[in-house]
Scaffold this motif. Structure first.
Motif, PDB file in Angstrom:
ATOM      1  N   VAL A   8     -31.045  37.284 -16.778  1.00  0.00           N
ATOM      2  CA  VAL A   8     -30.893  36.286 -17.847  1.00  0.00           C
ATOM      3  C   VAL A   8     -31.916  35.169 -17.671  1.00  0.00           C
ATOM      4  O   VAL A   8     -32.619  34.787 -18.612  1.00  0.00           O
ATOM      5  N   THR A   9     -32.007  34.629 -16.455  1.00  0.00           N
ATOM      6  CA  THR A   9     -32.969  33.551 -16.206  1.00  0.00           C
ATOM      7  C   THR A   9     -34.395  34.051 -16.352  1.00  0.00           C
ATOM      8  O   THR A   9     -35.280  33.323 -16.820  1.00  0.00           O
ATOM      9  N   GLY A  10     -34.646  35.323 -15.990  1.00  0.00           N
ATOM     10  CA  GLY A  10     -35.981  35.894 -16.147  1.00  0.00           C
ATOM     11  C   GLY A  10     -36.448  35.879 -17.586  1.00  0.00           C
ATOM     12  O   GLY A  10     -37.627  35.615 -17.861  1.00  0.00           O
ATOM     13  N   LYS A  11     -35.546  36.136 -18.523  1.00  0.00           N
ATOM     14  CA  LYS A  11     -35.909  36.105 -19.950  1.00  0.00           C
ATOM     15  C   LYS A  11     -36.279  34.694 -20.386  1.00  0.00           C
ATOM     16  O   LYS A  11     -37.229  34.489 -21.160  1.00  0.00           O
ATOM     17  N   LEU A  12     -35.536  33.718 -19.880  1.00  0.00           N
ATOM     18  CA  LEU A  12     -35.845  32.325 -20.221  1.00  0.00           C
ATOM     19  C   LEU A  12     -37.212  31.935 -19.678  1.00  0.00           C
ATOM     20  O   LEU A  12     -38.049  31.370 -20.396  1.00  0.00           O
ATOM     21  N   LEU A  13     -37.459  32.243 -18.419  1.00  0.00           N
ATOM     22  CA  LEU A  13     -38.743  31.889 -17.820  1.00  0.00           C
ATOM     23  C   LEU A  13     -39.891  32.602 -18.524  1.00  0.00           C
ATOM     24  O   LEU A  13     -40.951  32.017 -18.768  1.00  0.00           O
ATOM     25  N   SER A  14     -39.686  33.877 -18.845  1.00  0.00           N
ATOM     26  CA  SER A  14     -40.731  34.646 -19.532  1.00  0.00           C
ATOM     27  C   SER A  14     -41.070  34.043 -20.886  1.00  0.00           C
ATOM     28  O   SER A  14     -42.234  34.025 -21.298  1.00  0.00           O
ATOM     29  N   ALA A  15     -40.035  33.548 -21.597  1.00  0.00           N
ATOM     30  CA  ALA A  15     -40.268  32.963 -22.921  1.00  0.00           C
ATOM     31  C   ALA A  15     -41.185  31.755 -22.847  1.00  0.00           C
ATOM     32  O   ALA A  15     -41.897  31.440 -23.805  1.00  0.00           O
ATOM     33  N   TYR A  16     -41.211  31.078 -21.703  1.00  0.00           N
ATOM     34  CA  TYR A  16     -42.046  29.885 -21.553  1.00  0.00           C
ATOM     35  C   TYR A  16     -43.219  30.111 -20.610  1.00  0.00           C
ATOM     36  O   TYR A  16     -43.862  29.168 -20.152  1.00  0.00           O
ATOM     37  N   GLY A  17     -43.493  31.382 -20.311  1.00  0.00           N
ATOM     38  CA  GLY A  17     -44.670  31.708 -19.513  1.00  0.00           C
ATOM     39  C   GLY A  17     -44.583  31.242 -18.076  1.00  0.00           C
ATOM     40  O   GLY A  17     -45.610  30.920 -17.455  1.00  0.00           O
ATOM     41  N   ILE A  18     -43.377  31.196 -17.515  1.00  0.00           N
ATOM     42  CA  ILE A  18     -43.177  30.732 -16.141  1.00  0.00           C
ATOM     43  C   ILE A  18     -42.813  31.909 -15.254  1.00  0.00           C
ATOM     44  O   ILE A  18     -41.970  32.743 -15.616  1.00  0.00           O
ATOM     45  N   SER A  19     -43.442  31.991 -14.116  1.00  0.00           N
ATOM     46  CA  SER A  19     -43.062  32.982 -13.111  1.00  0.00           C
ATOM     47  C   SER A  19     -42.538  32.234 -11.897  1.00  0.00           C
ATOM     48  O   SER A  19     -43.062  31.174 -11.546  1.00  0.00           O
ATOM     49  N   ALA A  20     -41.498  32.768 -11.267  1.00  0.00           N
ATOM     50  CA  ALA A  20     -40.896  32.057 -10.141  1.00  0.00           C
ATOM     51  C   ALA A  20     -40.226  33.046  -9.211  1.00  0.00           C
ATOM     52  O   ALA A  20     -39.782  34.123  -9.628  1.00  0.00           O
ATOM     53  N   ARG A  21     -40.154  32.690  -7.959  1.00  0.00           N
ATOM     54  CA  ARG A  21     -39.378  33.463  -6.998  1.00  0.00           C
ATOM     55  C   ARG A  21     -37.899  33.180  -7.263  1.00  0.00           C
ATOM     56  O   ARG A  21     -37.467  32.021  -7.285  1.00  0.00           O
ATOM     57  N   MET A  22     -37.113  34.236  -7.497  1.00  0.00           N
ATOM     58  CA  MET A  22     -35.708  34.064  -7.836  1.00  0.00           C
ATOM     59  C   MET A  22     -34.810  34.784  -6.839  1.00  0.00           C
ATOM     60  O   MET A  22     -35.175  35.836  -6.311  1.00  0.00           O
ATOM     61  N   GLU A  23     -33.629  34.200  -6.637  1.00  0.00           N
ATOM     62  CA  GLU A  23     -32.570  34.822  -5.854  1.00  0.00           C
ATOM     63  C   GLU A  23     -31.279  34.741  -6.673  1.00  0.00           C
ATOM     64  O   GLU A  23     -31.011  33.724  -7.319  1.00  0.00           O
ATOM     65  N   ARG A  24     -30.500  35.819  -6.617  1.00  0.00           N
ATOM     66  CA  ARG A  24     -29.221  35.808  -7.317  1.00  0.00           C
ATOM     67  C   ARG A  24     -28.262  34.855  -6.606  1.00  0.00           C
ATOM     68  O   ARG A  24     -28.147  34.850  -5.387  1.00  0.00           O
ATOM     69  N   HIS A  25     -27.552  34.037  -7.384  1.00  0.00           N
ATOM     70  CA  HIS A  25     -26.597  33.087  -6.823  1.00  0.00           C
ATOM     71  C   HIS A  25     -25.383  33.029  -7.745  1.00  0.00           C
ATOM     72  O   HIS A  25     -25.262  32.174  -8.609  1.00  0.00           O
ATOM     73  N   ASP A  26     -24.471  34.010  -7.574  1.00  0.00           N
ATOM     74  CA  ASP A  26     -23.219  34.011  -8.311  1.00  0.00           C
ATOM     75  C   ASP A  26     -22.079  33.986  -7.302  1.00  0.00           C
ATOM     76  O   ASP A  26     -22.293  33.799  -6.104  1.00  0.00           O
ATOM     77  N   GLU A  27     -20.843  34.168  -7.756  1.00  0.00           N
ATOM     78  CA  GLU A  27     -19.710  34.069  -6.837  1.00  0.00           C
ATOM     79  C   GLU A  27     -19.746  35.140  -5.756  1.00  0.00           C
ATOM     80  O   GLU A  27     -19.137  34.972  -4.687  1.00  0.00           O
ATOM     81  N   HIS A  28     -20.455  36.241  -5.999  1.00  0.00           N
ATOM     82  CA  HIS A  28     -20.537  37.316  -5.011  1.00  0.00           C
ATOM     83  C   HIS A  28     -21.723  37.132  -4.060  1.00  0.00           C
ATOM     84  O   HIS A  28     -21.631  37.497  -2.887  1.00  0.00           O
ATOM     85  N   ALA A  29     -22.813  36.588  -4.564  1.00  0.00           N
ATOM     86  CA  ALA A  29     -24.045  36.502  -3.770  1.00  0.00           C
ATOM     87  C   ALA A  29     -24.295  35.124  -3.171  1.00  0.00           C
ATOM     88  O   ALA A  29     -25.240  34.944  -2.404  1.00  0.00           O
ATOM     89  N   ALA A  30     -23.443  34.132  -3.494  1.00  0.00           N
ATOM     90  CA  ALA A  30     -23.714  32.761  -3.073  1.00  0.00           C
ATOM     91  C   ALA A  30     -23.752  32.617  -1.552  1.00  0.00           C
ATOM     92  O   ALA A  30     -24.600  31.895  -1.010  1.00  0.00           O
ATOM     93  N   GLU A  31     -22.844  33.300  -0.851  1.00  0.00           N
ATOM     94  CA  GLU A  31     -22.815  33.176   0.612  1.00  0.00           C
ATOM     95  C   GLU A  31     -24.111  33.663   1.244  1.00  0.00           C
ATOM     96  O   GLU A  31     -24.545  33.151   2.269  1.00  0.00           O
ATOM     97  N   ARG A  32     -24.711  34.661   0.629  1.00  0.00           N
ATOM     98  CA  ARG A  32     -25.969  35.212   1.140  1.00  0.00           C
ATOM     99  C   ARG A  32     -27.167  34.362   0.725  1.00  0.00           C
ATOM    100  O   ARG A  32     -28.120  34.201   1.491  1.00  0.00           O
ATOM    101  N   ALA A  33     -27.106  33.809  -0.474  1.00  0.00           N
ATOM    102  CA  ALA A  33     -28.251  33.060  -0.999  1.00  0.00           C
ATOM    103  C   ALA A  33     -28.320  31.637  -0.452  1.00  0.00           C
ATOM    104  O   ALA A  33     -29.415  31.069  -0.328  1.00  0.00           O
ATOM    105  N   ARG A  34     -27.182  31.060  -0.113  1.00  0.00           N
ATOM    106  CA  ARG A  34     -27.167  29.656   0.302  1.00  0.00           C
ATOM    107  C   ARG A  34     -28.014  29.398   1.546  1.00  0.00           C
ATOM    108  O   ARG A  34     -28.785  28.419   1.568  1.00  0.00           O
ATOM    109  N   PRO A  35     -27.918  30.217   2.607  1.00  0.00           N
ATOM    110  CA  PRO A  35     -28.776  29.959   3.780  1.00  0.00           C
ATOM    111  C   PRO A  35     -30.263  30.020   3.462  1.00  0.00           C
ATOM    112  O   PRO A  35     -31.056  29.254   4.026  1.00  0.00           O
ATOM    113  N   LYS A  36     -30.665  30.911   2.549  1.00  0.00           N
ATOM    114  CA  LYS A  36     -32.074  30.985   2.162  1.00  0.00           C
ATOM    115  C   LYS A  36     -32.514  29.694   1.485  1.00  0.00           C
ATOM    116  O   LYS A  36     -33.601  29.179   1.735  1.00  0.00           O
TER     117      LYS A  36
END
Length: 294
Positions: A53-81
């Protein structure tokens, strides 16, 4: 496929290190702020509820970025990063699928840990379904209670509504479209025929706002299971009128501390009853023990 939008020129000012809580559009991609685009373009890491979803938003404005998933399932893994990036003096942007992060979305633990570790946390305000619904509802906005998503099952949902029924504020709920009809029926059963507003697909092509008493909304077949994102707002309940027993109990307590005139004034202010009538009743209550003794 997201429609390409001519991106505005981005700021050339350096972005300070820290965690940025970035609001994104709730439907219309043009509701992104220029500052949000600056942050997303300069971030070393973007934490996204759904990277697609965020990739579509960034693409619409010509932005590329390093992304990590951060939802209720992945937050514990993404937070230390994310904390590691912050420890190195980097910039982390936190976004949800739509609207302002932490409003019924994960993220508060990251904000708390980042702040506790001494990293700067910056709000990047913007779209919010909560505020968008409140702005068009026409209900009192001086005091609101955002209660989030009600439970999925009717018994738990009614208990949930009963817990907030006495709150003297406009109540705001998010609800899944497939459960809207059932939820409105439970609201009508608990809150009675209060004025309410159902907002669907705010800022999108099929945006609709329906205003009616809750019992009418619950009976509307168009609201049984519509498509789209839903915000429900319910008007504050009216305070129940104080009874004679309520007045007597309040007066008895006040008379233990105050003279009849003062007690009558205190209870009049608290219960909204005429002071003259309360003063007369206070004199009667004051005299009753003497009659009982006789």
């Amino acid at each position: 496929m997201a429609r390409s939008i001519e991106p505005p020129p981005l700021s050339t000012a350096p972005l300070a290190p820290g965690l940025y809580v970035v609001a994104t559009p709730i439907g219309n991609l043009r509701d992104i702020t220029l500052r949000a685009l600056d942050v997303l373009a300069a971030a070393d890491l973007v934490l996204a509820e759904d990277t697609r979803v965020t990739g579509k938003l960034l693409s619409a404005y010509g932005i590329s970025a390093r992304m990590e998933r951060h939802d209720e399932h992945a937050a514990e893994r993404a937070r230390p990063k994310a904390l590691s990036v912050l420890a190195e003096g980097g910039r982390v942007a936190l976004v949800s699928d739509a609207g302002t992060p932490l409003i019924s979305d994960p993220g508060y633990r990251l904000v708390r840990e980042a702040a506790a570790a001494g990293y700067a946390v910056h709000p990047i305000p913007g779209a919010s379904a909560l505020l968008a619904g409140l702005s068009v509802a026409g209900l009192p906005s001086d005091r609101i209670l955002f209660a989030g998503f009600p439970p999925p099952r009717s018994a738990a949902r009614r208990t949930f509504f009963e817990e907030v029924a006495g709150v003297r504020a406009t109540l705001v709920f998010f609800e899944g479209a497939s459960r809207l009809g059932e939820s409105l029926a439970d609201m009508a059963a608990v809150f009675g025929p209060r004025e309410a507003v159902v907002c669907r697909e705010l800022t999108k092509l099929y945006e609709t706002v329906v205003r009616a008493p809750l019992d009418q909304l619950a009976a509307d077949p168009a609201l049984a299971a519509p498509k789209g994102e839903i915000v429900v707002l319910v008007a504050p309940g009216r305070e129940a009128e104080a009874t004679a027993d309520d007045a007597d109990r309040a007066l008895a307590e006040a008379l233990s501390r105050l003279k009849p005139a003062e007690a009558a004034g205190e209870v009049a202010r608290a219960l909204g009853l005429p002071r003259r009538d309360l003063y007369r009743r206070a004199l009667e209550l004051k005299a009753e023990p003497a009659r009982d003794e006789a």
